[in-house]
Design an enzyme around this catalytic site. Structure first.
Site, PDB file in Angstrom:
ATOM      1  N   GLU A  18       8.955  16.699  15.275  1.00  0.00           N
ATOM      2  CA  GLU A  18       9.505  16.530  13.933  1.00  0.00           C
ATOM      3  C   GLU A  18       8.801  17.510  13.000  1.00  0.00           C
ATOM      4  O   GLU A  18       7.615  17.369  12.701  1.00  0.00           O
ATOM      5  CB  GLU A  18       9.304  15.091  13.458  1.00  0.00           C
ATOM      6  CG  GLU A  18       9.973  14.795  12.142  1.00  0.00           C
ATOM      7  CD  GLU A  18       9.840  13.336  11.732  1.00  0.00           C
ATOM      8  OE1 GLU A  18      10.828  12.769  11.245  1.00  0.00           O
ATOM      9  OE2 GLU A  18       8.745  12.776  11.921  1.00  0.00           O
TER      10      GLU A  18
ATOM     11  N   CYS B 188      13.016  11.640   7.637  1.00  0.00           N
ATOM     12  CA  CYS B 188      13.003  11.333   9.068  1.00  0.00           C
ATOM     13  C   CYS B 188      14.408  11.376   9.662  1.00  0.00           C
ATOM     14  O   CYS B 188      14.564  11.482  10.873  1.00  0.00           O
ATOM     15  CB  CYS B 188      12.350   9.985   9.314  1.00  0.00           C
ATOM     16  SG  CYS B 188      12.963   8.704   8.212  1.00  0.00           S
TER      17      CYS B 188
ATOM     18  N   GLY C  39      -4.786   5.131   4.562  1.00  0.00           N
ATOM     19  CA  GLY C  39      -4.297   4.365   5.697  1.00  0.00           C
ATOM     20  C   GLY C  39      -5.426   3.848   6.564  1.00  0.00           C
ATOM     21  O   GLY C  39      -5.364   2.716   7.074  1.00  0.00           O
TER      22      GLY C  39
ATOM     23  N   LYS D  47       0.863  -1.184   0.000  1.00  0.00           N
ATOM     24  CA  LYS D  47       0.000   0.000   0.000  1.00  0.00           C
ATOM     25  C   LYS D  47       0.899   1.234   0.000  1.00  0.00           C
ATOM     26  O   LYS D  47       1.440   1.626   1.030  1.00  0.00           O
ATOM     27  CB  LYS D  47      -0.910   0.065   1.221  1.00  0.00           C
ATOM     28  CG  LYS D  47      -1.989   1.171   1.063  1.00  0.00           C
ATOM     29  CD  LYS D  47      -2.451   1.779   2.380  1.00  0.00           C
ATOM     30  CE  LYS D  47      -1.623   2.947   2.807  1.00  0.00           C
ATOM     31  NZ  LYS D  47      -1.743   4.166   1.938  1.00  0.00           N
TER      32      LYS D  47
ATOM     33  N   GLY E 235      -5.005   3.323  -1.682  1.00  0.00           N
ATOM     34  CA  GLY E 235      -6.069   3.699  -0.760  1.00  0.00           C
ATOM     35  C   GLY E 235      -5.532   4.414   0.459  1.00  0.00           C
ATOM     36  O   GLY E 235      -4.327   4.670   0.579  1.00  0.00           O
TER      37      GLY E 235
ATOM     38  N   GLU F 179       9.552   1.964  10.919  1.00  0.00           N
ATOM     39  CA  GLU F 179      10.502   3.068  10.843  1.00  0.00           C
ATOM     40  C   GLU F 179       9.676   4.332  10.930  1.00  0.00           C
ATOM     41  O   GLU F 179       8.919   4.663  10.021  1.00  0.00           O
ATOM     42  CB  GLU F 179      11.311   2.986   9.540  1.00  0.00           C
ATOM     43  CG  GLU F 179      12.492   3.927   9.509  1.00  0.00           C
ATOM     44  CD  GLU F 179      12.136   5.266   8.887  1.00  0.00           C
ATOM     45  OE1 GLU F 179      11.977   6.230   9.674  1.00  0.00           O
ATOM     46  OE2 GLU F 179      12.005   5.346   7.676  1.00  0.00           O
TER      47      GLU F 179
ATOM     48  N   VAL G 237      -7.228   0.907   3.766  1.00  0.00           N
ATOM     49  CA  VAL G 237      -6.357  -0.154   3.254  1.00  0.00           C
ATOM     50  C   VAL G 237      -5.245  -0.482   4.238  1.00  0.00           C
ATOM     51  O   VAL G 237      -4.936  -1.653   4.492  1.00  0.00           O
ATOM     52  CB  VAL G 237      -5.788   0.245   1.879  1.00  0.00           C
ATOM     53  CG1 VAL G 237      -4.798  -0.797   1.377  1.00  0.00           C
ATOM     54  CG2 VAL G 237      -6.921   0.422   0.876  1.00  0.00           C
ATOM     55  N   GLY G 238      -4.621   0.542   4.819  1.00  0.00           N
ATOM     56  CA  GLY G 238      -3.565   0.289   5.800  1.00  0.00           C
ATOM     57  C   GLY G 238      -4.072  -0.488   6.997  1.00  0.00           C
ATOM     58  O   GLY G 238      -3.414  -1.422   7.477  1.00  0.00           O
TER      59      GLY G 238
END
Length: 473
Positions: free
Chosen positions: A379, A279, A203, A170, A201, A245, A206-207
């Site tokens: 972040e 990141c 998150g 995905k 799709g 990650e 589909v996630g």
């Protein structure tokens, strides 16, 4: 770009023209450049079933067969570099020169690393009278982000294929076109049906379906810490392996004897590469308090020299931020730095001069930043560097570790042993000493809220393997 309402399932393109449509925006113009289909849990079921059917045979394929497949994938990626670069420019705003030399090049390097690891890997070893086998874990759900679209896909797909796993991918719905190009590469490379599947799709839909699916044996996720928590929670009832990650807030520690004139500009440019949307970006520059004024001047000069332009402009160092939500987040965090009393050295709020549309941000440097400020803890994911003074080495280490993250870090020093001493005390998955070259084999992953597990090279491939002990073999 245009509308592409297809998924790739069981070795063929599946038309989902009846599915809801997700718009894809060009961040340089703020215009819709196409749509992709929004998949559902039913689409995930189809893809997982295909991957499950394919696993039995593919997991028993010879190493030679998998090496040949990966080699074909690498060759096709190399041949289509420009198509991928143009797609990444359009969908997430990477500057064209960086899209070619960074985004696509490093993506191909992950395939090269998988080939190198697989060529030497021992799937069966002896420990006295015990035989230890490493076997593919099974069907893998791979969820990738928008900031490095191809790079993050190949960092997961290549080692999974090398290990003998089958996958359901995905990609981010914000940068889906490069993923569809990648699916075509997998098809054209002759990937056996069901070994690679792609469902576009959100998150949330589909996630979440991938994370919770009982027939998926492992999930590898790259994205925000908030989303990583949701993936882990959804995966918990099925006891599947979860590799994550997540976010980072990387320190760049300058010791007293560092070459400030050379290393400060490199640090600023490194942090702002990809518009700071990495990141690993070394966005916290820790410097001796006595050198703060010198560093301010060097950092401002470097930031003011950055060319922000339309991403198809060959002279652009950075283009726009990738989407409207990210632009709003970066602006809010710049405002918080001002409100909390940080010293604004250059940049700041709003669009850069000469740009009146698009999600472009001004390269920004703050100084006199303290660990309690939001810009020192959150972040930002934008072209913002904060300068943080320290009193001595112990203080520098304390500030470097004063974060919930622990993904990447840097140390600058003319004395290698001094740099090593500090590097050993930083709680992060990677420490870069004096800006070494990037390595496709260096294990990558984080401590604490930066995630768990490792990617890249040997360590990345081992995440896709189970360990079996054979006694009396």
């Amino acid at each position: 770009m245009n509308d592409d309402m297809r998924f790739y399932v069981d070795g063929a393109w599946l038309d989902r023209a009846d599915a809801p449509r997700i718009p894809v925006y060009n961040p340089a113009t703020e215009e819709v450049i196409g749509h992709v289909a929004a998949g559902s849990a039913t689409d995930v079921d189809l893809a997982v079933a295909a991957a499950r059917r394919a696993f039995g045979s593919f997991s028993n394929n010879s190493v030679a067969d998998r090496l040949a497949l990966l080699t074909r994938i690498r060759e096709l990626l190399e041949a289509r570099t420009e198509a991928f670069a143009q797609a990444i420019v359009a969908e997430m705003g990477a500057a064209i020169s960086f899209a070619r030399a960074g985004q696509v090049f490093y993506g191909i390097e992950h395939v090269r690393a998988a080939i190198e690891v697989l060529g030497d890997f021992q799937f069966e070893t002896r420990m006295g009278d015990i035989t230890v086998r490493k076997e593919p874990i099974g069907v893998c759900g791979l969820i990738t982000p928008w900031n490095w679209p191809l790079y993050q896909i190949t960092a997961k797909v290549a080692p999974a294929i090398a290990a003998g796993c089958t996958v359901v991918l995905k990609p981010s719905e914000l940068s889906p076109f490069s993923a569809l190009l990648f699916a075509q590469v997998m098809h054209d490379a002759g990937t056996p049906a069901g070994v690679f599947n792609l469902v576009n799709g959100s998150g949330d839909e589909v996630g979440a379906a991938i994370s919770a699916h009982p027939d998926i044996d492992m999930v590898s996720f790259t994205g925000s810490t908030r989303a990583g928590i949701q993936v882990a929670q959804a995966a918990a009832p099925t006891i599947k392996r979860v590799v994550q990650e997540l976010g980072g807030k990387s320190p760049n520690v300058f010791l007293e004897d560092a070459d400030f004139a050379s290393a400060v500009p490199k640090g600023v440019l490194g942090a702002m590469r990809n518009v700071g949307q990495s990141c690993t970006a070394p966005t916290r520059m820790l410097v001796p308090a006595a050198r703060l004024a010198d560093v301010e001047a060097l950092a401002a000069e470097a930031a003011n020299g950055i060319i922000v332009a339309h991403p198809l402009d060959e002279s652009a160092f950075i283009g726009p931020l990738a989407n409207a939500a990210q632009f709003a987040k970066v602006q809010a965090l710049i405002q918080s730095g001002i409100d909390q009393g940080a010293k604004l050295i250059c940049g700041g709020l709003g669009l850069p001069p000469g740009l009146n549309r698009g999600y472009f941000a001004r390269p920004t440097i703050f100084s006199e930043v303290t660990p309690d400020m939001r810009i020192a803890q959150e972040e930002i994911f934008g072209p913002v560097v904060v300068l943080m003074p320290y009193e001595n080495e112990d203080d520098a280490i304390r500030i470097a570790n004063a974060t919930v993250y622990g993904l990447s870090s840097h140390v600058q020093s003319a004395n290698l042993e001094s740099a090593r001493r500090v590097a050993r005390q930083i709680r992060a998955g990677q420490v870069h000493i004096n800006y070494p070259a990037w390595s496709r084999h260096a294990p990558f992953g984080g401590y604490r809220q930066s995630g768990n597990g490792r990617e890249y090279g040997l360590y990345g491939m081992e995440e896709y393997l189970e360990v079996k002990a054979l006694l009396g073999y």
